[in-house]
Design an enzyme around this catalytic site. Structure first.
Site, short mmCIF file in Angstrom:
data_model
loop_
_atom_site.label_atom_id
_atom_site.label_comp_id
_atom_site.label_asym_id
_atom_site.label_seq_id
_atom_site.Cartn_x
_atom_site.Cartn_y
_atom_site.Cartn_z
N ASP A 1 0.87 -1.24 0.08
CA ASP A 1 0.01 -0.16 -0.04
C ASP A 1 0.97 1.15 -0.07
O ASP A 1 1.70 1.52 0.85
CB ASP A 1 -0.93 0.14 1.14
N ILE B 1 0.25 3.07 6.30
CA ILE B 1 -0.95 3.10 7.28
C ILE B 1 -1.92 4.38 7.03
O ILE B 1 -1.10 5.54 6.85
CB ILE B 1 -0.21 3.32 9.00
N HIS B 2 -3.15 4.19 7.05
CA HIS B 2 -4.07 5.25 6.61
C HIS B 2 -5.20 4.67 7.37
O HIS B 2 -5.44 3.57 7.96
CB HIS B 2 -4.29 5.67 5.03
N GLY B 3 -6.41 5.29 7.05
CA GLY B 3 -7.72 4.95 7.64
C GLY B 3 -8.23 3.26 7.31
O GLY B 3 -8.71 2.73 7.98
N ALA C 1 -5.76 1.14 9.14
CA ALA C 1 -5.88 1.50 10.78
C ALA C 1 -7.16 1.00 11.21
O ALA C 1 -7.28 0.42 12.57
CB ALA C 1 -5.53 2.97 11.11
#
Length: 163
Positions: A8, A12-14, A17
């Site tokens: 990705d 780390i993103h919505g 997470a």
């Protein structure tokens, strides 16, 4: 054991997470990325994006491989993230315990001059990444694209047909 190795761009993103950490039910996240391992600002950002109660390790790709292959690591359920198919290939070639590899969001921020190959709306690869993906598809590890758990998994081999 790596429950899922996700490729990705954003690490780390919505989606990662809030959705994937719950879906995979792992105690934490391991980011395998040379750039992040050497950038304090990016590390702070990744820590802020990590859900409360989850542990985060940020390691170079080589150091992450050592963690994955450590006897203590083999007994843990791990969710691993990297932002390149080439790094995922390197990990897959050196870590025998991977349940699946999710090529989710990759290539949208690639500024190379190569002609990009669009496999779907979230996977756009330069020639080096495409070659790595084809090599990854030859390994005996489930390889798929799934942005969020509610999406149907699409096998990478199907996406690579005629590419």
């Amino acid at each position: 054991m790596i429950i899922q190795l996700r490729v990705d761009d954003r690490l780390i993103h919505g989606q990662v997470a809030l959705v994937w950490t719950k879906e995979l039910n792992t105690p934490g996240i391991i980011v395998a990325n040379d750039g992040a391992a050497n950038n304090e600002m990016q590390q702070m950002t990744l820590h802020m994006a990590t859900p409360t109660g989850k542990k985060l390790l940020i390691r170079s790709v080589d150091d992450a491989i050592k963690v994955f292959n450590n006897p203590k690591g083999k007994a843990m359920r791990m969710f691993a993230l990297t932002n390149s198919v080439q790094d995922a290939l390197k990990i897959a070639q050196q870590v025998p315990a991977i349940e699946g590899i999710n090529i989710a969001n990759v290539g949208r921020f690639d500024e190379s001059k190569d002609d990009k190959v669009k496999l779907n709306n979230t996977i756009m690869l330069n020639q080096a990444e495409l070659a790595a993906l084809k090599e990854l598809a030859q390994l005996n590890i489930p390889l798929f694209s799934q942005v969020v758990p509610s999406n149907t998994q699409v096998t990478i081999k199907n996406l690579l047909k005629n590419k």
